[in-house]
Design an enzyme around this catalytic site. Structure first.
Site, PDB file in Angstrom:
ATOM      1  N   CYS A 215     -14.349 -16.972 -11.043  1.00  0.00           N
ATOM      2  CA  CYS A 215     -13.648 -15.766 -10.628  1.00  0.00           C
ATOM      3  C   CYS A 215     -14.593 -14.572 -10.571  1.00  0.00           C
ATOM      4  O   CYS A 215     -15.790 -14.688 -10.832  1.00  0.00           O
ATOM      5  CB  CYS A 215     -12.480 -15.494 -11.574  1.00  0.00           C
ATOM      6  SG  CYS A 215     -12.938 -14.736 -13.140  1.00  0.00           S
TER       7      CYS A 215
ATOM      8  N   ASP B 239      -9.774  -0.609  -2.632  1.00  0.00           N
ATOM      9  CA  ASP B 239     -11.079   0.042  -2.600  1.00  0.00           C
ATOM     10  C   ASP B 239     -11.518   0.519  -3.969  1.00  0.00           C
ATOM     11  O   ASP B 239     -12.347   1.409  -4.086  1.00  0.00           O
ATOM     12  CB  ASP B 239     -11.088   1.193  -1.592  1.00  0.00           C
ATOM     13  CG  ASP B 239     -10.099   2.290  -1.957  1.00  0.00           C
ATOM     14  OD1 ASP B 239      -9.423   2.162  -3.001  1.00  0.00           O
ATOM     15  OD2 ASP B 239     -10.008   3.277  -1.221  1.00  0.00           O
TER      16      ASP B 239
ATOM     17  N   CYS C  95     -16.697 -14.016 -13.544  1.00  0.00           N
ATOM     18  CA  CYS C  95     -17.866 -14.891 -13.685  1.00  0.00           C
ATOM     19  C   CYS C  95     -19.068 -14.254 -12.984  1.00  0.00           C
ATOM     20  O   CYS C  95     -20.215 -14.470 -13.361  1.00  0.00           O
ATOM     21  CB  CYS C  95     -17.592 -16.260 -13.071  1.00  0.00           C
ATOM     22  SG  CYS C  95     -16.312 -17.222 -13.881  1.00  0.00           S
TER      23      CYS C  95
ATOM     24  N   ASN D 236     -10.736   7.950   7.721  1.00  0.00           N
ATOM     25  CA  ASN D 236     -10.817   6.494   7.586  1.00  0.00           C
ATOM     26  C   ASN D 236     -10.647   5.756   8.914  1.00  0.00           C
ATOM     27  O   ASN D 236     -10.796   4.541   8.973  1.00  0.00           O
ATOM     28  CB  ASN D 236      -9.732   5.981   6.616  1.00  0.00           C
ATOM     29  CG  ASN D 236      -9.920   6.552   5.221  1.00  0.00           C
ATOM     30  OD1 ASN D 236     -11.025   6.896   4.840  1.00  0.00           O
ATOM     31  ND2 ASN D 236      -8.839   6.657   4.478  1.00  0.00           N
ATOM     32  N   LEU D 237     -10.347   6.484   9.982  1.00  0.00           N
ATOM     33  CA  LEU D 237     -10.005   5.811  11.240  1.00  0.00           C
ATOM     34  C   LEU D 237     -11.165   4.988  11.803  1.00  0.00           C
ATOM     35  O   LEU D 237     -10.947   4.011  12.509  1.00  0.00           O
ATOM     36  CB  LEU D 237      -9.549   6.829  12.293  1.00  0.00           C
ATOM     37  CG  LEU D 237      -8.142   7.394  12.110  1.00  0.00           C
ATOM     38  CD1 LEU D 237      -7.796   8.311  13.287  1.00  0.00           C
ATOM     39  CD2 LEU D 237      -7.094   6.300  11.971  1.00  0.00           C
TER      40      LEU D 237
ATOM     41  N   ASP E  25       0.878  -1.183   0.000  1.00  0.00           N
ATOM     42  CA  ASP E  25       0.000   0.000   0.000  1.00  0.00           C
ATOM     43  C   ASP E  25       0.906   1.222   0.000  1.00  0.00           C
ATOM     44  O   ASP E  25       1.932   1.236   0.680  1.00  0.00           O
ATOM     45  CB  ASP E  25      -0.892  -0.002   1.263  1.00  0.00           C
ATOM     46  CG  ASP E  25      -2.086   0.946   1.144  1.00  0.00           C
ATOM     47  OD1 ASP E  25      -1.917   2.059   0.613  1.00  0.00           O
ATOM     48  OD2 ASP E  25      -3.176   0.577   1.592  1.00  0.00           O
TER      49      ASP E  25
ATOM     50  N   CYS F  69     -15.439   2.861  -1.882  1.00  0.00           N
ATOM     51  CA  CYS F  69     -16.063   3.262  -0.628  1.00  0.00           C
ATOM     52  C   CYS F  69     -15.874   4.752  -0.376  1.00  0.00           C
ATOM     53  O   CYS F  69     -16.597   5.358   0.395  1.00  0.00           O
ATOM     54  CB  CYS F  69     -15.515   2.437   0.520  1.00  0.00           C
ATOM     55  SG  CYS F  69     -13.759   2.568   0.760  1.00  0.00           S
TER      56      CYS F  69
ATOM     57  N   ARG G 204     -12.925   2.884  10.480  1.00  0.00           N
ATOM     58  CA  ARG G 204     -12.953   1.492  10.021  1.00  0.00           C
ATOM     59  C   ARG G 204     -11.561   0.866   9.986  1.00  0.00           C
ATOM     60  O   ARG G 204     -11.412  -0.279   9.584  1.00  0.00           O
ATOM     61  CB  ARG G 204     -13.616   1.399   8.647  1.00  0.00           C
ATOM     62  CG  ARG G 204     -12.879   2.110   7.540  1.00  0.00           C
ATOM     63  CD  ARG G 204     -13.494   1.810   6.185  1.00  0.00           C
ATOM     64  NE  ARG G 204     -12.720   2.368   5.104  1.00  0.00           N
ATOM     65  CZ  ARG G 204     -12.907   3.581   4.585  1.00  0.00           C
ATOM     66  NH1 ARG G 204     -13.854   4.346   5.064  1.00  0.00           N
ATOM     67  NH2 ARG G 204     -12.160   4.001   3.595  1.00  0.00           N
TER      68      ARG G 204
HETATM   69 ZN   LIG Z   1     -14.258 -16.240 -14.381  1.00  0.00          ZN
END
Ligand SMILES: [Zn+2]
Length: 211
Positions: free
Chosen positions: A130, A90, A133, A37-38, A29, A146, A40
């Site tokens: 996946c 996110d 799909c 954001n704290l 990251d 988010c 969560r």
């Molecule tokens: Zn797939």
């Protein structure tokens, strides 16, 4: 094992997996701890504001900090050979990138996402089914993330716990078929839905029938 994203999902996943005895965890990251954001991101507090999330995590947990954003350029080298990759991102674009790279590299992938009161988790094994799909293309970026829709803090924690459980299933070789886990904290409902492979999805190419 690689956790991509050290926010509201990725950081508790790291905590849970470390406590479960998993070692060799890396977290990628490039973002810093932010006040909004704290609510969560339970591993961080206001003393950490402005610091890189992975640096704070690596101080508190036995994990390797990779202070970069995973993208098309560096993705293959960061993901190749991992026991499992966990999606703590996110944005849908990042989630689909991880999905596609993990399928290409035959690395088990745990997709995890949360928005508002809802969350979903899907363990993608080599050969699928996946994320494509479920939905062939990422949703419109304007409805994405988010940051746009907001997130109820406990939804991130619940999704993190479910994702960590699926990662443990992946690395322990649990043969149970993958299923889509859906959680809704507005109703308290937790569902496990079978995800049939899409025969037109790239993940199905060359795969044996009856996966
Ligand atoms: Zn797939």
């Amino acid at each position: 094992m690689l956790i991509v994203g050290a926010g509201g999902i990725g950081s508790p996943v790291a905590r849970i997996l470390v406590d479960a005895g998993v070692r060799g965890i890396a977290v990628a990251d490039d973002d810093v701890v932010a006040l909004e954001n704290l609510h969560r991101q339970v591993l961080f507090d206001d003393r950490d504001l402005g610091r890189r999330k992975v640096d704070v995590l690596a101080e508190r947990l036995p994990v390797e900090a990779i202070p970069v954003r995973v993208d098309r350029r560096n993705g293959r080298s960061l993901l190749r050979g991992r026991a499992c990759v966990i999606d703590g991102t996110d944005s849908f674009a990042d989630k689909y990138l991880l999905n596609d790279l993990c399928l290409e590299l035959s690395v088990p992938f745990v997709h995890a996402g949360a928005a508002q009161f809802r969350g979903q988790v899907l363990l993608v094994r080599p050969g699928g089914p996946c994320l494509r799909c479920l939905l062939p293309e990422p949703p419109d970026a304007r409805t994405d993330e988010c940051r746009v829709t907001g997130i109820f803090g406990p939804a991130a924690g619940l999704v993190a716990a479910l994702a960590a459980g699926e990662a443990l299933r992946a690395i322990s070789g649990d043969p149970a078929p993958s299923a889509l886990l859906l959680a809704d904290l507005a109703t308290g409902r937790l569902q496990r839905a079978r995800l049939p492979p899409d025969p037109l999805c790239p993940c199905a190419a060359g795969a044996p029938a009856g996966r």
